[in-house]
Design a protein around this motif. Structure first.
Motif, PDB file in Angstrom:
ATOM      1  N   GLU A   1     -81.478 135.680  23.191  1.00 53.71           N
ATOM      2  CA  GLU A   1     -82.196 136.292  22.066  1.00 53.71           C
ATOM      3  C   GLU A   1     -82.908 137.554  22.529  1.00 53.71           C
ATOM      4  O   GLU A   1     -83.490 137.597  23.613  1.00 53.71           O
ATOM      5  CB  GLU A   1     -83.220 135.300  21.502  1.00 53.71           C
ATOM      6  N   ARG A   2     -82.849 138.575  21.711  1.00 54.36           N
ATOM      7  CA  ARG A   2     -83.579 139.815  21.950  1.00 54.36           C
ATOM      8  C   ARG A   2     -84.711 139.909  20.929  1.00 54.36           C
ATOM      9  O   ARG A   2     -84.460 139.848  19.731  1.00 54.36           O
ATOM     10  CB  ARG A   2     -82.664 141.033  21.784  1.00 54.36           C
TER      11      ARG A   2
ATOM     12  N   VAL B   1     -85.160 137.939  25.840  1.00 56.82           N
ATOM     13  CA  VAL B   1     -85.614 139.198  26.420  1.00 56.82           C
ATOM     14  C   VAL B   1     -86.770 139.703  25.572  1.00 56.82           C
ATOM     15  O   VAL B   1     -86.632 139.936  24.373  1.00 56.82           O
ATOM     16  CB  VAL B   1     -84.477 140.241  26.437  1.00 56.82           C
TER      17      VAL B   1
ATOM     18  N   GLU C   1     -82.858 146.750  27.116  1.00 53.18           N
ATOM     19  CA  GLU C   1     -82.818 145.422  26.506  1.00 53.18           C
ATOM     20  C   GLU C   1     -81.373 144.967  26.300  1.00 53.18           C
ATOM     21  O   GLU C   1     -81.011 143.821  26.613  1.00 53.18           O
ATOM     22  CB  GLU C   1     -83.554 145.428  25.168  1.00 53.18           C
TER      23      GLU C   1
ATOM     24  N   ALA D   1     -79.591 141.756  28.165  1.00 56.49           N
ATOM     25  CA  ALA D   1     -79.014 140.685  27.344  1.00 56.49           C
ATOM     26  C   ALA D   1     -77.527 140.498  27.660  1.00 56.49           C
ATOM     27  O   ALA D   1     -77.032 139.364  27.740  1.00 56.49           O
ATOM     28  CB  ALA D   1     -79.212 140.995  25.864  1.00 56.49           C
TER      29      ALA D   1
ATOM     30  N   ALA E   1     -88.255 144.856  31.261  1.00 54.09           N
ATOM     31  CA  ALA E   1     -87.920 143.738  30.378  1.00 54.09           C
ATOM     32  C   ALA E   1     -88.322 142.403  31.000  1.00 54.09           C
ATOM     33  O   ALA E   1     -87.844 142.052  32.074  1.00 54.09           O
ATOM     34  CB  ALA E   1     -86.422 143.735  30.083  1.00 54.09           C
TER      35      ALA E   1
END
Length: 255
Positions: free
Chosen positions: A218-219, A159, A202, A206, A111
């Motif tokens: 934010e993903r 991310v 992810e 996060a 990531a």
């Protein structure tokens, strides 16, 4: 005509020069065709350097690119100027408050995390594979940004493209090691086939950023594994028994 460089951007970082790039665009050919920026990908050095220049121009034209020798650690270093390639420090995150620099992190399933404090004029970039994520690479990056004047309650983070939970199968031994090592991490594992689990890298990254007190996280929700046209993937290359794989780059800088 060559395919244009594709840049994925995060709403959380709007107004800050940044981009999560994939494999579209670039001059590399063969197994790593596209925008391969990996020096260890078996690609021609000239193609890699040309791709890195194209990536920088797509995000912050005229900036100088700074990268580190990534080792899956939690180490973060401040940047005042790019290092010669042979002198790059062994680390997995960078921070700067210097205009005209762009920080680069290379990935191929891990990531990439980009961070910024707009008020302080401080940015950071982190490479968070499972080792670095559990080891605290995002915490180290936030702490290094604070040394430069950032405040974690102003830091926004995104991310970027990485292997998603649906694609990230691990065995029970991996799960048990994690369960013993990190408090609360088991919620990021979903049961898979017998003796296996699906890990949400992810989501875990996060959550680490959120628990550290970042103002917004934010993903992008982009899975590197199934999208062979859009992203390089170490795991996909391994499953296909390919002898090598490319790397994509994520960039953030100050104009």
């Amino acid at each position: 005509m060559a395919e244009p460089v594709a840049v994925h951007r995060a709403d959380a970082l709007a107004g800050i020069p940044h981009g999560f790039l994939g494999r579209r665009g670039g001059v590399s050919t063969g197994l790593v065709a596209g925008l391969n920026v990996g020096l260890g990908a078996g690609d021609a050095d000239g193609a890699v350097q040309q791709n890195r220049a194209l990536a920088v121009e797509a995000v912050l034209p005229g900036a100088r690119l700074a990268t580190v020798y990534q080792v899956h650690s939690a180490a973060c270093v401040p940047v005042v100027a790019p290092w010669p390639n042979a002198d790059r420090p062994h680390a997995d995150a960078l921070v700067t408050d210097r205009p005209g620099l762009v920080l680069g992190i290379v990935t191929a399933d891990c990531a990439p995390v980009l961070l910024a404090d707009r008020v302080a004029g401080v940015v950071g970039a982190a490479h968070a594979g499972w080792k670095g994520a559990v080891g605290g690479v995002t915490d180290s990056t936030i702490a290094a940004m604070e040394v430069l004047g950032a405040r974690r309650d102003r830091i926004v983070a995104a991310v970027g493209p990485c292997i998603a939970q649906a694609s990230y199968e691990v065995d029970d031994g991996f799960y048990q090691r994690f369960a013993a090592k990190a408090d609360g991490i088991v919620r990021f594992f979903a049961p898979g086939r017998a003796g296996h689990w699906q890990f949400d890298l992810e989501g875990y990254v996060a959550a680490r950023l959120e628990s550290a007190g970042c103002a917004k996280v934010e993903r992008l929700g982009l899975d590197t594994y199934p999208d062979a046209a859009g992203f390089y993937s170490f795991r996909r290359a391994t499953h296909r028994a390919e002898p090598n794989y490319g790397r994509q780059i994520s960039l953030i800088g100050l104009p």
